[in-house]
Design a protein around this motif. Structure first.
Motif, short mmCIF file in Angstrom:
data_model
loop_
_atom_site.label_atom_id
_atom_site.label_comp_id
_atom_site.label_asym_id
_atom_site.label_seq_id
_atom_site.Cartn_x
_atom_site.Cartn_y
_atom_site.Cartn_z
N GLU A 1 89.61 110.24 -4.46
CA GLU A 1 90.53 110.00 -3.56
C GLU A 1 89.78 110.70 -2.00
O GLU A 1 89.96 112.00 -2.04
CB GLU A 1 91.55 109.90 -3.67
N ASP B 1 95.68 102.35 1.55
CA ASP B 1 96.38 101.63 2.41
C ASP B 1 97.55 100.89 2.26
O ASP B 1 99.03 101.16 3.19
CB ASP B 1 95.86 100.24 2.36
N LYS C 1 106.12 96.67 5.66
CA LYS C 1 107.67 96.44 4.98
C LYS C 1 109.50 97.34 5.48
O LYS C 1 110.32 96.28 6.12
CB LYS C 1 107.48 96.22 3.96
N ALA D 1 83.10 110.30 -3.12
CA ALA D 1 82.58 109.89 -3.71
C ALA D 1 80.85 109.09 -3.32
O ALA D 1 81.61 108.15 -2.92
CB ALA D 1 83.47 109.74 -5.11
N ARG E 1 85.54 98.51 3.04
CA ARG E 1 84.57 100.02 2.73
C ARG E 1 83.48 100.46 2.35
O ARG E 1 83.74 101.16 1.23
CB ARG E 1 86.20 101.32 2.90
N ASP F 1 90.89 95.55 -2.88
CA ASP F 1 90.75 94.39 -1.47
C ASP F 1 88.49 94.64 -1.54
O ASP F 1 88.50 93.74 -0.70
CB ASP F 1 90.45 95.60 -0.50
N THR G 1 98.73 93.79 -3.27
CA THR G 1 98.46 94.35 -3.88
C THR G 1 99.29 94.07 -4.88
O THR G 1 98.01 95.12 -5.76
CB THR G 1 99.88 95.56 -2.80
C1 LIG Z 1 99.52 96.35 6.90
C2 LIG Z 1 99.61 96.40 5.95
C3 LIG Z 1 100.16 95.45 5.49
C4 LIG Z 1 100.44 95.10 4.69
N1 LIG Z 1 100.86 94.26 3.94
C5 LIG Z 1 101.10 94.45 2.24
C6 LIG Z 1 101.95 93.23 1.53
O1 LIG Z 1 103.16 93.30 1.95
N2 LIG Z 1 101.94 92.78 -0.17
C7 LIG Z 1 100.62 93.12 0.04
O2 LIG Z 1 100.46 92.49 -1.16
N3 LIG Z 1 99.37 93.76 0.34
C8 LIG Z 1 99.97 93.61 1.64
N4 LIG Z 1 98.40 94.13 2.48
C9 LIG Z 1 97.58 94.79 1.28
C10 LIG Z 1 97.47 95.80 1.22
O3 LIG Z 1 97.75 96.62 1.75
C11 LIG Z 1 96.11 96.14 0.29
O4 LIG Z 1 95.33 94.88 -0.35
C12 LIG Z 1 96.33 97.05 -1.16
O5 LIG Z 1 96.89 98.31 -0.22
C13 LIG Z 1 94.86 96.96 -1.10
O6 LIG Z 1 94.75 98.39 -1.81
P1 LIG Z 1 93.38 98.95 -2.56
O7 LIG Z 1 93.62 100.01 -3.92
O8 LIG Z 1 92.11 97.89 -2.44
O9 LIG Z 1 92.53 99.89 -1.30
P2 LIG Z 1 92.90 101.07 -0.20
O10 LIG Z 1 94.78 101.05 -0.36
O11 LIG Z 1 92.83 100.91 0.78
O12 LIG Z 1 92.87 102.14 -1.29
C14 LIG Z 1 91.28 102.74 -1.40
C15 LIG Z 1 91.69 104.17 -1.29
O13 LIG Z 1 89.43 104.56 -1.34
C16 LIG Z 1 89.84 105.60 -0.64
N5 LIG Z 1 87.75 105.17 -0.42
C17 LIG Z 1 86.96 104.96 0.13
N6 LIG Z 1 86.09 105.49 -0.14
C18 LIG Z 1 86.33 106.33 -0.79
C19 LIG Z 1 85.15 107.22 -1.06
N7 LIG Z 1 83.56 106.87 -1.03
N8 LIG Z 1 85.40 108.73 -1.93
C20 LIG Z 1 86.09 108.16 -2.22
N9 LIG Z 1 87.40 108.00 -1.54
C21 LIG Z 1 86.89 106.42 -0.90
C22 LIG Z 1 90.18 105.43 0.86
O14 LIG Z 1 90.94 106.52 1.03
C23 LIG Z 1 91.55 104.72 0.09
O15 LIG Z 1 92.64 105.62 -0.05
C24 LIG Z 1 98.47 94.73 3.11
C25 LIG Z 1 97.91 95.59 3.69
C26 LIG Z 1 98.12 96.02 5.94
C27 LIG Z 1 96.76 97.10 6.14
#
Ligand SMILES: Cc1cc2nc3c(=O)[nH]c(=O)nc-3n(C[C@H](O)[C@H](O)[C@H](O)COP(=O)(O)OP(=O)(O)OC[C@H]3O[C@@H](n4cnc5c(N)ncnc54)[C@H](O)[C@@H]3O)c2cc1C
Ligand SMILES: NC(=O)c1ccc[n+]([C@@H]2O[C@H](COP(=O)([O-])OP(=O)(O)OC[C@H]3O[C@@H](n4cnc5c(N)ncnc54)[C@H](O)[C@@H]3O)[C@@H](O)[C@H]2O)c1
Length: 473
Positions: free
Chosen positions: A33, A40, A50, A114, A265, A302, A315
Motif C-alpha cells: 500500500e 478510498d 456518509k 508496488a 489507477r 474498482d 465496497t
Molecule cells: C465519495 C465516494 C463515496 C462512495 N460511497 C460509497 C458507498 O456509500 N458505498 C459503496 O459501496 N461504495 C462507495 N464508494 C465506492 C467505494 O469507495 C469503492 O468502490 C471502494 O473503495 C474501492 O475499493 P478498492 O479496494 O477497489 O480500491 P481503493 O479503496 O482505491 O484501494 C486501492 C488502494 O491501492 C493503493 N495503490 C494503488 N496503486 C498502488 C501501487 N502501485 N502500489 C501500492 N499501492 C497502490 C491505493 O493507494 C489505494 O489505497 C464511494 C466512493 C467515493 C469516491
C-alpha cells in the motif's frame, strides 16, 4: 522458489478482504500500500461521505421538526464540529483496516508503491517479491476531464473535499452521479450554496421513476440543478472559480468539486512487465476475475474489468470479488461473477436503491415477459406516521413471478436493499407470504409482491371454488 503465496497490490476494501481470507487460510501474504490503509472507502469515500450526509440529515431533521409540533429553532452549523464528526468516524473505523491489525494476521504489510517487474515478481520498497499468485486491487481515482481552464484553477475531488478546513460558501459540482448528488445534498443541508452541473440528467443510471422524488428533494434543499448543461470552460473569478457553460451561462462559486466518474489507477503498476492486459476501464479479466493474459494474476475491486460485465465501484462488490477470488484462486473451484442480484444505494434523502437490473436494462436486454408491480410509500402506515410518504417500491418480475429487479426511492429505503438482493430469482410468493413486523416500510414491498397474485386469487374459477367449499362442513 516464490517468496510469497499471494502478493496483493492495494490495501483498500478489495485488497484487505483478499488478504484477510488468504492469511486466514494459512497462505503467506504480502500486501503493498502506497497511501492510506483502508483506501478510498475509509479515507475519501463511503465513510466520510456518509458521515457528512448524517450531519446534513440531522440539520434537515431539525428544520422539519415543526411539522411534528416540535420547535427547536433554525439549526446553527458549527463546521469544526461537522469536520470532527467526519474525521471521528474515519478514526473509529481505521483500526479495522490498520497495518498493525493485518500484521497481526501474519501478513507482510509493505507501505510502498508496488509494480510488476516480471510475470511472477513484484518490486516494492527496493525489494523484489517472487509470487505464486498476485491480486491487483489498486482501485480507482476521480476522473479529471479535459475541460479548458481546469489546470489553472483550484478544484476539489473526493480526495481533497473532506480535508477542506473551511465551509464552502458556494460549492459548484460538475457531475450529477452518486458522488455529486450525495455531496450536493450534504453541503446544502449544512448551509452552503450548491450548484450541480450535469451534462445529461442527474442519477441517469437510476430508474427514472425513482429520480423524480430525489430531484424534488434536492431542489427543496436549495440545490441549483443545471441538467443537460455542457461545460465550455472554467476560469478564475473574484468569488473563486466560475464554470462557463456552452449556452453562455456562468456559474461562479467559492469551490469547485469534480464528480464526473472514476478511472482505474493503472499508473505505476508495471502491468506490461507483468504481462497483465488492461484497457481504459481497468484490468481485463474473465468472470473468475483472473487476468486474461497472466494466469498467475487476479484483479479485484474498482480496478477489475470483468469481460461482459465491466467495472463496478462499490465496497460491497470488493467483498464479492474477494469471495470469487478465494473460490477460484485458493480453492481452485469454479467461480463465476454475476451482478444479477447486485444492490446499490445512493444515500441522499430520499435514498434511491436499485437491486439487480432496472426495467429499462431488462428491456434493452430483450426481456419482453415482464410484470411491473408498484406500491406507493404514501400508502405505508409507518411512513404516514413519520410524515415521509414520498417514494415508491417498483418490482420487476418475469411471467412466473420470479423477481428480476427492484427499484426503491424513499426515506431510508437503502435498509431494505438486502432483503431484495436475497429475493432476486425467487418467487414473489416468498415476499407476499412473509410475516413482516407492523408498521415497517418493508410492508410496501410485500404489498407490491401481493399484487402479482391478486388477479389470480380473485379470478372467477377461484371464486367458484370458494362458492363450493362453503358447503363443506
Ligand atoms: C465519495 C465516494 C463515496 C462512495 N460511497 C460509497 C458507498 O456509500 N458505498 C459503496 O459501496 N461504495 C462507495 N464508494 C465506492 C467505494 O469507495 C469503492 O468502490 C471502494 O473503495 C474501492 O475499493 P478498492 O479496494 O477497489 O480500491 P481503493 O479503496 O482505491 O484501494 C486501492 C488502494 O491501492 C493503493 N495503490 C494503488 N496503486 C498502488 C501501487 N502501485 N502500489 C501500492 N499501492 C497502490 C491505493 O493507494 C489505494 O489505497 C464511494 C466512493 C467515493 C469516491
Ligand atoms: N452510495 C454509493 O454507493 C456511492 C456513492 C458515491 C460513489 N459511488 C461509486 O463511485 C462511482 C463514481 O461516482 P461519480 O458520481 O463520480 O460518477 P458517475 O459516473 O456515476 O457520474 C458522473 C456524472 O457526471 C456526468 N458528467 C461527466 N462529465 C461531465 C461534464 N464534463 N460535465 C457535466 N457532467 C459530466 C455524467 O453524465 C454522470 O452523470 C459511482 O458510479 C459508484 O460506483 C457509490
Amino acid at each position: 522458489m516464490p517468496d510469497v503465496d499471494v502478493a496483493i497490490i492495494g490495501a483498500g476494501a478489495a485488497g484487505l478482504s483478499v488478504a484477510a481470507i488468504s492469511a486466514g487460510l494459512g497462505l503467506k501474504v504480502a500486501l503493498f500500500e502506497r497511501g492510506e490503509m483502508g483506501g478510498d472507502c475509509l479515507n475519501y469515500g463511503c465513510v466520510p461521505s456518509k458521515a457528512l450526509l448524517a450531519a446534513g440529515h440531522a440539520a434537515a431533521e431539525a428544520r422539519r421538526a415543526p411539522r411534528f409540533g416540535v420547535h427547536a429553532g433554525d439549526p446553527r452549523i458549527d463546521w469544526a464540529g461537522v469536520r470532527a464528526h467526519v474525521h471521528g468516524a474515519i478514526s473509529a473505523i481505521a483500526p479495522n483496516d490498520s497495518a498493525e491489525r493485518f500484521r497481526g494476521m501474519g501478513i507482510d504489510v509493505v507501505r510502498a508503491t508496488a509494480r510488476f517487474v516480471a510475470r511472477d515478481a513484484i518490486e516494492a520498497g527496493g525489494r523484489r517479491y517472487a509470487f505464486r499468485r498476485a491480486v491487483v486491487a489498486a482501485g480507482s481515482a476521480a476522473v479529471v476531464p479535459p475541460i479548458p481552464g481546469l489546470a489553472e484553477v483550484p478544484f476539489l475531488t473526493n480526495e481533497t473535499l473532506f480535508g477542506l478546513p473551511e465551509k464552502p460558501g458556494h460549492l459548484v459540482i460538475i457531475g450529477g452521479g452518486p458522488i455529486g448528488l450525495e455531496m450536493a445534498q450534504a453541503h446544502a443541508r449544512l448551509g452552503c450554496r450548491v450548484s450541480v452541473i450535469e451534462a445529461v440528467s442527474i442519477a441517469a443510471r437510476e430508474e427514472p421513476e425513482c429520480v423524480g422524488p430525489l430531484r424534488a428533494a434536492l431542489v427543496a434543499d436549495g440545490v441549483a440543478l443545471h441538467e443537460g448543461a455542457r461545460v465550455a470552460r472554467v476560469e478564475g473569478d473574484q468569488a473563486g472559480v466560475a464554470v462557463v457553460l456552452a449556452d453562455g451561462g456562468r456559474i461562479a462559486g467559492t469551490h469547485l468539486l469534480l464528480a464526473v466518474g472514476r478511472a482505474p489507477r493503472l499508473d505505476a503498476l508495471g502491468l506490461e512487465a507483468g504481462g497483465v492486459a488492461f484497457g481504459p476501464r481497468g484490468i481485463s479479466t474473465d468472470l473468475a476475475l483472473r487476468s486474461t493474459t497472466n494466469r498467475r494474476v487476479w484483479a479485484a475491486g474498482d480496478i477489475a474489468d470483468p469481460v461482459g460485465l465491466g467495472p463496478r465501484a462499490f465496497t460491497h462488490v470488493c467483498s464479492q470479488h474477494a469471495g470469487i477470488i478465494a473460490r477460484g484462486m485458493i480453492f481452485r473451484l469454479p467461480a463465476k461473477l454475476s451482478y444479477d442480484a447486485l444492490p446499490r444505494v445512493t444515500y441522499t434523502d430520499p435514498e434511491v436503491a436499485q437491486i439487480g437490473p432496472t426495467e429499462a436494462e431488462l428491456r434493452a436486454a430483450g426481456r419482453d415477459d415482464l410484470t411491473i408491480l408498484r406500491w406507493p410509500l404514501a400508502e405505508n402506515d409507518r411512513l404516514i406516521a413519520e410524515g415521509r410518504t414520498e417514494g415508491l417500491v417498483k418490482l420487476v418480475a418475469d411471467r412466473k413471478g420470479r423477481l428480476l429487479g427492484a427499484s426503491l426511492v424513499g426515506a431510508g429505503v437503502g435498509n431494505m436493499a438486502g432483503m431484495y438482493a436475497l429475493m432476486i430469482g425467487r418467487k414473489l410468493s416468498t415476499l407476499a407470504g412473509a410475516v413482516l413486523p407492523y408498521p415497517t416500510a418493508q410492508e410496501a414491498g410485500k404489498r407490491a409482491a401481493g399484487d402479482f397474485y391478486t388477479p389470480k386469487l380473485l379470478s372467477a374459477p377461484v371464486k367458484r371454488a370458494v362458492g363450493l367449499l362453503k358447503y363443506l362442513p
